[in-house]
Write a protein that holds these residues in place. Structure first.
Motif, PDB file in Angstrom:
ATOM      1  N   ARG A  20       0.836  -1.205   0.000  1.00  0.00           N
ATOM      2  CA  ARG A  20       0.000   0.000   0.000  1.00  0.00           C
ATOM      3  C   ARG A  20       0.864   1.245   0.000  1.00  0.00           C
ATOM      4  O   ARG A  20       1.875   1.298   0.672  1.00  0.00           O
ATOM      5  N   ASP A  21       0.442   2.232  -0.721  1.00  0.00           N
ATOM      6  CA  ASP A  21       1.134   3.512  -0.750  1.00  0.00           C
ATOM      7  C   ASP A  21       0.526   4.407   0.321  1.00  0.00           C
ATOM      8  O   ASP A  21      -0.339   5.236   0.046  1.00  0.00           O
ATOM      9  N   LYS A  22       0.979   4.218   1.553  1.00  0.00           N
ATOM     10  CA  LYS A  22       0.416   4.982   2.664  1.00  0.00           C
ATOM     11  C   LYS A  22       0.724   6.461   2.531  1.00  0.00           C
ATOM     12  O   LYS A  22      -0.079   7.305   2.902  1.00  0.00           O
ATOM     13  N   TRP A  23       1.893   6.770   1.996  1.00  0.00           N
ATOM     14  CA  TRP A  23       2.241   8.177   1.800  1.00  0.00           C
ATOM     15  C   TRP A  23       1.279   8.832   0.815  1.00  0.00           C
ATOM     16  O   TRP A  23       0.801   9.937   1.019  1.00  0.00           O
ATOM     17  N   GLY A  24       0.980   8.113  -0.268  1.00  0.00           N
ATOM     18  CA  GLY A  24       0.029   8.620  -1.251  1.00  0.00           C
ATOM     19  C   GLY A  24      -1.354   8.801  -0.645  1.00  0.00           C
ATOM     20  O   GLY A  24      -2.034   9.794  -0.911  1.00  0.00           O
ATOM     21  N   GLU A  25      -1.755   7.853   0.199  1.00  0.00           N
ATOM     22  CA  GLU A  25      -3.049   7.961   0.870  1.00  0.00           C
ATOM     23  C   GLU A  25      -3.063   9.171   1.803  1.00  0.00           C
ATOM     24  O   GLU A  25      -4.058   9.878   1.900  1.00  0.00           O
ATOM     25  N   PHE A  26      -1.949   9.377   2.477  1.00  0.00           N
ATOM     26  CA  PHE A  26      -1.829  10.540   3.361  1.00  0.00           C
ATOM     27  C   PHE A  26      -1.996  11.829   2.554  1.00  0.00           C
ATOM     28  O   PHE A  26      -2.749  12.718   2.927  1.00  0.00           O
ATOM     29  N   LEU A  27      -1.321  11.918   1.413  1.00  0.00           N
ATOM     30  CA  LEU A  27      -1.375  13.126   0.590  1.00  0.00           C
ATOM     31  C   LEU A  27      -2.746  13.330  -0.054  1.00  0.00           C
ATOM     32  O   LEU A  27      -3.158  14.465  -0.285  1.00  0.00           O
ATOM     33  N   LYS A  28      -3.460  12.236  -0.338  1.00  0.00           N
ATOM     34  CA  LYS A  28      -4.800  12.354  -0.925  1.00  0.00           C
ATOM     35  C   LYS A  28      -5.757  13.079   0.016  1.00  0.00           C
ATOM     36  O   LYS A  28      -6.747  13.656  -0.429  1.00  0.00           O
ATOM     37  N   GLY A  29      -5.455  13.037   1.307  1.00  0.00           N
ATOM     38  CA  GLY A  29      -6.293  13.730   2.283  1.00  0.00           C
ATOM     39  C   GLY A  29      -6.050  15.223   2.324  1.00  0.00           C
ATOM     40  O   GLY A  29      -6.661  15.936   3.109  1.00  0.00           O
ATOM     41  N   HIS A  30      -5.151  15.708   1.473  1.00  0.00           N
ATOM     42  CA  HIS A  30      -4.797  17.126   1.410  1.00  0.00           C
ATOM     43  C   HIS A  30      -4.467  17.693   2.795  1.00  0.00           C
ATOM     44  O   HIS A  30      -5.143  18.604   3.277  1.00  0.00           O
ATOM     45  N   PRO A  31      -3.434  17.141   3.430  1.00  0.00           N
ATOM     46  CA  PRO A  31      -3.073  17.651   4.758  1.00  0.00           C
ATOM     47  C   PRO A  31      -2.648  19.111   4.676  1.00  0.00           C
ATOM     48  O   PRO A  31      -2.040  19.532   3.693  1.00  0.00           O
ATOM     49  N   PRO A  32      -2.997  19.883   5.685  1.00  0.00           N
ATOM     50  CA  PRO A  32      -2.626  21.302   5.656  1.00  0.00           C
ATOM     51  C   PRO A  32      -1.118  21.477   5.792  1.00  0.00           C
ATOM     52  O   PRO A  32      -0.427  20.630   6.346  1.00  0.00           O
ATOM     53  N   VAL A  33      -0.627  22.573   5.255  1.00  0.00           N
ATOM     54  CA  VAL A  33       0.797  22.892   5.341  1.00  0.00           C
ATOM     55  C   VAL A  33       0.966  23.945   6.427  1.00  0.00           C
ATOM     56  O   VAL A  33       0.256  24.949   6.437  1.00  0.00           O
ATOM     57  N   PHE A  34       1.876  23.693   7.339  1.00  0.00           N
ATOM     58  CA  PHE A  34       2.135  24.671   8.401  1.00  0.00           C
ATOM     59  C   PHE A  34       3.258  25.579   7.965  1.00  0.00           C
ATOM     60  O   PHE A  34       4.339  25.127   7.627  1.00  0.00           O
ATOM     61  N   LYS A  35       2.976  26.871   7.970  1.00  0.00           N
ATOM     62  CA  LYS A  35       4.009  27.835   7.592  1.00  0.00           C
ATOM     63  C   LYS A  35       4.522  28.525   8.845  1.00  0.00           C
ATOM     64  O   LYS A  35       5.669  28.400   9.202  1.00  0.00           O
ATOM     65  N   HIS A  36       3.661  29.230   9.512  1.00  0.00           N
ATOM     66  CA  HIS A  36       4.026  29.897  10.762  1.00  0.00           C
ATOM     67  C   HIS A  36       2.758  30.479  11.358  1.00  0.00           C
ATOM     68  O   HIS A  36       1.858  30.884  10.641  1.00  0.00           O
TER      69      HIS A  36
END
Length: 147
Positions: A20-36
């Protein structure tokens, strides 16, 4: 940070097709990006969102680079005093306060637990749970349009 996590998830590209591509599954959820953020609650919310996405992707402990990172992130961006206020809110009871004093304290502290009161129904339920027993009992037979 996001770039480092992406590099970790890409691996060497030689994974067997049945893995399974767990990383791909993680990214499909569109996780937010923390900037500051200067708001510690935003930092804590971001970390919770990332943790939730990792759980959805069913990442195991080894895959959760976040565990080692999460503690350092939270301790840097989310002061311990803030977490104490959140716990104080969740344990809040009316006690000897008037209903108005309890309401004011509830509203003041609810800011430190935004996910627990993000819906009006949840806010009402938590408020009523903290009322003295007699008032709790009386409020059970009423339906309130909003908090």
């Amino acid at each position: 940070m996001a770039q480092n996590m992406q590099n970790i998830g890409q691996g060497n590209g030689n994974a067997p097709p049945h893995v399974r591509d767990k990383w791909g599954e993680f990214l499909k959820g569109h996780p937010p990006v923390f900037k500051h953020s200067t708001d510690p609650l935003q930092a804590d919310d971001w970390l919770r969102a990332i943790e939730r996405q990792l759980e959805i992707a069913q990442c195991d402990d080894k895959e959760k680079v976040l565990y080692a990172f999460g503690y350092a992130f939270r301790s840097h961006h989310v002061p311990a005093g803030l977490m104490k206020l959140k716990k104080e809110f969740l344990a809040l009871k009316q006690g000897s306060m008037t209903v108005a004093e309890y309401r004011d304290k509830f509203i003041q502290l609810s800011r430190y637990a935004p996910t627990e009161v993000d819906e009006d129904e949840k806010r009402q339920e938590l408020f009523m749970e903290g009322l003295n027993d007699g008032l709790q009992y009386q409020s059970l037979s009423h339906t309130f349009a909003s908090f």
